[in-house]
Write a protein that holds these residues in place. Structure first.
Motif, PDB file in Angstrom:
ATOM      1  N   ALA A 252       0.832  -1.210   0.000  1.00  0.00           N
ATOM      2  CA  ALA A 252       0.000   0.000   0.000  1.00  0.00           C
ATOM      3  C   ALA A 252       0.863   1.255   0.000  1.00  0.00           C
ATOM      4  O   ALA A 252       0.447   2.305   0.496  1.00  0.00           O
ATOM      5  CB  ALA A 252      -0.910  -0.008   1.220  1.00  0.00           C
ATOM      6  N   SER A 253       2.029   1.171  -0.592  1.00  0.00           N
ATOM      7  CA  SER A 253       3.011   2.255  -0.494  1.00  0.00           C
ATOM      8  C   SER A 253       2.649   3.503  -1.298  1.00  0.00           C
ATOM      9  O   SER A 253       3.329   4.523  -1.177  1.00  0.00           O
ATOM     10  CB  SER A 253       4.394   1.748  -0.930  1.00  0.00           C
ATOM     11  OG  SER A 253       4.338   1.243  -2.256  1.00  0.00           O
ATOM     12  N   TYR A 254       1.581   3.455  -2.099  1.00  0.00           N
ATOM     13  CA  TYR A 254       1.153   4.650  -2.846  1.00  0.00           C
ATOM     14  C   TYR A 254      -0.265   5.059  -2.460  1.00  0.00           C
ATOM     15  O   TYR A 254      -0.913   5.809  -3.168  1.00  0.00           O
ATOM     16  CB  TYR A 254       1.259   4.396  -4.354  1.00  0.00           C
ATOM     17  CG  TYR A 254       1.384   5.670  -5.176  1.00  0.00           C
ATOM     18  CD1 TYR A 254       2.411   6.580  -4.942  1.00  0.00           C
ATOM     19  CD2 TYR A 254       0.473   5.956  -6.191  1.00  0.00           C
ATOM     20  CE1 TYR A 254       2.519   7.740  -5.695  1.00  0.00           C
ATOM     21  CE2 TYR A 254       0.589   7.108  -6.960  1.00  0.00           C
ATOM     22  CZ  TYR A 254       1.613   8.002  -6.697  1.00  0.00           C
ATOM     23  OH  TYR A 254       1.725   9.160  -7.444  1.00  0.00           O
ATOM     24  N   ILE A 255      -0.726   4.563  -1.329  1.00  0.00           N
ATOM     25  CA  ILE A 255      -2.035   4.968  -0.803  1.00  0.00           C
ATOM     26  C   ILE A 255      -1.769   5.886   0.379  1.00  0.00           C
ATOM     27  O   ILE A 255      -1.226   5.461   1.401  1.00  0.00           O
ATOM     28  CB  ILE A 255      -2.879   3.753  -0.371  1.00  0.00           C
ATOM     29  CG1 ILE A 255      -3.061   2.780  -1.537  1.00  0.00           C
ATOM     30  CG2 ILE A 255      -4.240   4.225   0.145  1.00  0.00           C
ATOM     31  CD1 ILE A 255      -3.792   1.513  -1.157  1.00  0.00           C
ATOM     32  N   ASN A 256      -2.123   7.145   0.251  1.00  0.00           N
ATOM     33  CA  ASN A 256      -1.802   8.123   1.274  1.00  0.00           C
ATOM     34  C   ASN A 256      -2.861   9.216   1.293  1.00  0.00           C
ATOM     35  O   ASN A 256      -3.252   9.730   0.246  1.00  0.00           O
ATOM     36  CB  ASN A 256      -0.421   8.744   0.992  1.00  0.00           C
ATOM     37  CG  ASN A 256       0.071   9.617   2.122  1.00  0.00           C
ATOM     38  OD1 ASN A 256      -0.153   9.316   3.290  1.00  0.00           O
ATOM     39  ND2 ASN A 256       0.753  10.702   1.788  1.00  0.00           N
ATOM     40  N   GLY A 257      -3.364   9.539   2.476  1.00  0.00           N
ATOM     41  CA  GLY A 257      -4.384  10.564   2.599  1.00  0.00           C
ATOM     42  C   GLY A 257      -5.744  10.125   2.099  1.00  0.00           C
ATOM     43  O   GLY A 257      -6.598  10.960   1.800  1.00  0.00           O
ATOM     44  N   SER A 258      -5.954   8.814   2.038  1.00  0.00           N
ATOM     45  CA  SER A 258      -7.210   8.281   1.497  1.00  0.00           C
ATOM     46  C   SER A 258      -8.142   7.821   2.611  1.00  0.00           C
ATOM     47  O   SER A 258      -7.714   7.545   3.732  1.00  0.00           O
ATOM     48  CB  SER A 258      -6.929   7.105   0.557  1.00  0.00           C
ATOM     49  OG  SER A 258      -6.224   7.526  -0.582  1.00  0.00           O
ATOM     50  N   ASN A 259      -9.399   7.724   2.260  1.00  0.00           N
ATOM     51  CA  ASN A 259     -10.388   7.122   3.140  1.00  0.00           C
ATOM     52  C   ASN A 259     -11.062   5.987   2.388  1.00  0.00           C
ATOM     53  O   ASN A 259     -11.514   6.167   1.249  1.00  0.00           O
ATOM     54  CB  ASN A 259     -11.448   8.135   3.566  1.00  0.00           C
ATOM     55  CG  ASN A 259     -12.545   7.493   4.395  1.00  0.00           C
ATOM     56  OD1 ASN A 259     -12.340   7.100   5.532  1.00  0.00           O
ATOM     57  ND2 ASN A 259     -13.724   7.356   3.808  1.00  0.00           N
ATOM     58  N   ILE A 260     -11.096   4.817   2.995  1.00  0.00           N
ATOM     59  CA  ILE A 260     -11.700   3.648   2.353  1.00  0.00           C
ATOM     60  C   ILE A 260     -12.956   3.261   3.116  1.00  0.00           C
ATOM     61  O   ILE A 260     -12.910   2.978   4.319  1.00  0.00           O
ATOM     62  CB  ILE A 260     -10.707   2.468   2.312  1.00  0.00           C
ATOM     63  CG1 ILE A 260      -9.490   2.854   1.470  1.00  0.00           C
ATOM     64  CG2 ILE A 260     -11.385   1.222   1.747  1.00  0.00           C
ATOM     65  CD1 ILE A 260      -8.413   1.802   1.416  1.00  0.00           C
ATOM     66  N   ARG A 261     -14.081   3.279   2.425  1.00  0.00           N
ATOM     67  CA  ARG A 261     -15.342   2.898   3.044  1.00  0.00           C
ATOM     68  C   ARG A 261     -15.472   1.376   3.046  1.00  0.00           C
ATOM     69  O   ARG A 261     -15.295   0.724   2.023  1.00  0.00           O
ATOM     70  CB  ARG A 261     -16.515   3.517   2.302  1.00  0.00           C
ATOM     71  CG  ARG A 261     -16.518   5.032   2.305  1.00  0.00           C
ATOM     72  CD  ARG A 261     -17.935   5.585   2.131  1.00  0.00           C
ATOM     73  NE  ARG A 261     -18.710   4.920   1.111  1.00  0.00           N
ATOM     74  CZ  ARG A 261     -19.052   5.469  -0.057  1.00  0.00           C
ATOM     75  NH1 ARG A 261     -18.639   6.680  -0.362  1.00  0.00           N
ATOM     76  NH2 ARG A 261     -19.790   4.810  -0.915  1.00  0.00           N
ATOM     77  N   ILE A 262     -15.785   0.834   4.207  1.00  0.00           N
ATOM     78  CA  ILE A 262     -16.024  -0.606   4.348  1.00  0.00           C
ATOM     79  C   ILE A 262     -17.397  -0.717   4.990  1.00  0.00           C
ATOM     80  O   ILE A 262     -17.549  -0.928   6.193  1.00  0.00           O
ATOM     81  CB  ILE A 262     -14.933  -1.265   5.219  1.00  0.00           C
ATOM     82  CG1 ILE A 262     -13.536  -0.846   4.773  1.00  0.00           C
ATOM     83  CG2 ILE A 262     -15.060  -2.801   5.171  1.00  0.00           C
ATOM     84  CD1 ILE A 262     -12.433  -1.223   5.721  1.00  0.00           C
ATOM     85  N   ASP A 263     -18.426  -0.521   4.154  1.00  0.00           N
ATOM     86  CA  ASP A 263     -19.759  -0.267   4.701  1.00  0.00           C
ATOM     87  C   ASP A 263     -20.868  -1.090   4.051  1.00  0.00           C
ATOM     88  O   ASP A 263     -22.042  -0.823   4.283  1.00  0.00           O
ATOM     89  CB  ASP A 263     -20.082   1.216   4.593  1.00  0.00           C
ATOM     90  CG  ASP A 263     -20.127   1.733   3.155  1.00  0.00           C
ATOM     91  OD1 ASP A 263     -19.995   0.917   2.220  1.00  0.00           O
ATOM     92  OD2 ASP A 263     -20.288   2.959   2.966  1.00  0.00           O
ATOM     93  N   GLY A 264     -20.509  -2.040   3.216  1.00  0.00           N
ATOM     94  CA  GLY A 264     -21.550  -2.841   2.574  1.00  0.00           C
ATOM     95  C   GLY A 264     -22.482  -2.042   1.697  1.00  0.00           C
ATOM     96  O   GLY A 264     -23.579  -2.496   1.373  1.00  0.00           O
ATOM     97  N   GLY A 265     -22.067  -0.824   1.319  1.00  0.00           N
ATOM     98  CA  GLY A 265     -22.924   0.036   0.503  1.00  0.00           C
ATOM     99  C   GLY A 265     -23.808   0.965   1.328  1.00  0.00           C
ATOM    100  O   GLY A 265     -24.691   1.616   0.777  1.00  0.00           O
ATOM    101  N   SER A 266     -23.542   1.053   2.637  1.00  0.00           N
ATOM    102  CA  SER A 266     -24.432   1.828   3.507  1.00  0.00           C
ATOM    103  C   SER A 266     -24.516   3.300   3.148  1.00  0.00           C
ATOM    104  O   SER A 266     -25.553   3.927   3.330  1.00  0.00           O
ATOM    105  CB  SER A 266     -23.985   1.673   4.972  1.00  0.00           C
ATOM    106  OG  SER A 266     -24.861   2.328   5.836  1.00  0.00           O
ATOM    107  N   VAL A 267     -23.409   3.864   2.664  1.00  0.00           N
ATOM    108  CA  VAL A 267     -23.453   5.261   2.215  1.00  0.00           C
ATOM    109  C   VAL A 267     -24.090   5.306   0.837  1.00  0.00           C
ATOM    110  O   VAL A 267     -23.610   4.674  -0.125  1.00  0.00           O
ATOM    111  CB  VAL A 267     -22.028   5.870   2.181  1.00  0.00           C
ATOM    112  CG1 VAL A 267     -22.069   7.282   1.587  1.00  0.00           C
ATOM    113  CG2 VAL A 267     -21.446   5.921   3.599  1.00  0.00           C
ATOM    114  N   ALA A 268     -25.174   6.043   0.716  1.00  0.00           N
ATOM    115  CA  ALA A 268     -25.970   5.997  -0.508  1.00  0.00           C
ATOM    116  C   ALA A 268     -25.280   6.673  -1.695  1.00  0.00           C
ATOM    117  O   ALA A 268     -25.437   6.251  -2.835  1.00  0.00           O
ATOM    118  CB  ALA A 268     -27.316   6.649  -0.264  1.00  0.00           C
ATOM    119  N   SER A 269     -24.490   7.713  -1.448  1.00  0.00           N
ATOM    120  CA  SER A 269     -23.881   8.476  -2.528  1.00  0.00           C
ATOM    121  C   SER A 269     -22.702   7.734  -3.145  1.00  0.00           C
ATOM    122  O   SER A 269     -21.930   7.080  -2.446  1.00  0.00           O
ATOM    123  CB  SER A 269     -23.418   9.828  -2.002  1.00  0.00           C
ATOM    124  OG  SER A 269     -22.621  10.495  -2.981  1.00  0.00           O
ATOM    125  N   ALA A 270     -22.548   7.872  -4.444  1.00  0.00           N
ATOM    126  CA  ALA A 270     -21.382   7.300  -5.114  1.00  0.00           C
ATOM    127  C   ALA A 270     -20.130   8.105  -4.854  1.00  0.00           C
ATOM    128  O   ALA A 270     -19.013   7.611  -5.021  1.00  0.00           O
ATOM    129  CB  ALA A 270     -21.624   7.215  -6.626  1.00  0.00           C
TER     130      ALA A 270
END
Length: 272
Positions: A252-270
């Protein structure tokens, strides 16, 4: 997959159960030494450490320490212990937190707000402030903070928690801009409706209100309060922990300042 982090040390807050404990199992299996903490060094934390130790490979160790993250002196003592035992922490997974005060916005007091902020926002600030210098000296670091779906899709009865979790994402982004040149990466995860003690307590309370079983309460909540979860179930801690373990790795050496949703689709917005 070899995560290429054997021999490193990870601090995991909120580690006596749930996502924190499952992440510890993933990491110790990769040969990572684990410092497992929770608010108190009680039997639950000791039992969790014993469970984690069973997954150890390559001689990786696990130690425990109670730490109230709302107390800066305790956080500093924790940092000192990690240096004495392992020379510092390469990986920080800050999963400690609480739902905090909930209810009608106009009925929540300053004290309600501040108690939530002290744990859910300032706890992360204190941990980052105490451990970033260790990662700087080691020349390598990963810090993963736990936000929430509430940061993107706030629920009206949880305004202090919503605000703190939005702040966590902003804090992580800020830190990622400040320290990435020193090979220290910062990211967030945003879980939703995971099988943890926090959601257990919520479902137990709901079951009492509805005079139903815990399982019925979970089903009602998923259908009525989290209708965008296609699986209509709570997520499992290991489904979150596997993502955290990857973010801790060299892959994951090029993933920085990110947020990853692990929500089963709970957040409705794309685009949330």
């Amino acid at each position: 997959m070899d995560l290429q982090i054997e021999g490193k040390t990870a601090l995991i807050t909120g580690g006596d159960s749930g996502i924190g404990m499952e992440t510890a199992k993933f990491l110790i299996h990769e040969g990572v030494n684990i410092v497992l903490t929770d608010k108190e060094e009680g039997q639950a934390l000791i039992d969790a450490a014993q469970d984690v130790k069973k997954r150890s490979r390559h001689g990786a160790e696990v130690i425990t320490m109670g730490c109230d993250i709302s107390d800066n002196k305790e956080v500093l003592r924790l940092a000192e212990k990690v240096v004495r035992k392992f020379g510092g922490a390469h990986i920080i997974f800050h999963s400690a937190g609480a739902r905090g005060a909930a209810g009608d916005f106009l009925e929540l007091t300053d004290d309600d707000w501040m108690k939530t902020i002290e744990v859910d926002l300032m706890g992360a600030v204190r941990v980052a402030r105490a451990f970033i210098p260790q990662m700087q000296k080691l020349g390598w670091g990963r810090m993963i903070l736990v936000a929430s779906e509430n940061a993107f899709q706030p629920y009206d009865e949880e305004s202090p928690y919503n605000a703190c979790k939005a702040g966590i994402i902003n804090l992580s982004k800020c830190l990622s801009r400040s320290y990435s040149k020193e090979n220290i990466l910062f990211n967030c995860i945003s879980p939703a409706f995971i099988e943890t003690p926090m959601t257990d307590a919520m479902m137990e309370e709901l079951a009492k209100e509805k005079n139903s079983s815990m399982e019925e309460a979970v089903q009602w909540f998923a259908q009525n309060k989290r209708p965008h979860i296609a699986m209509q179930r709570r997520g499992k801690p290991e489904e979150v922990a596997s993502v955290v373990a990857f973010l801790c790795s060299e892959h994951a050496s090029y993933i920085n300042g990110s947020n990853i949703r692990i929500d089963g689709g709970s957040v409705a917005s794309a685009f949330g």
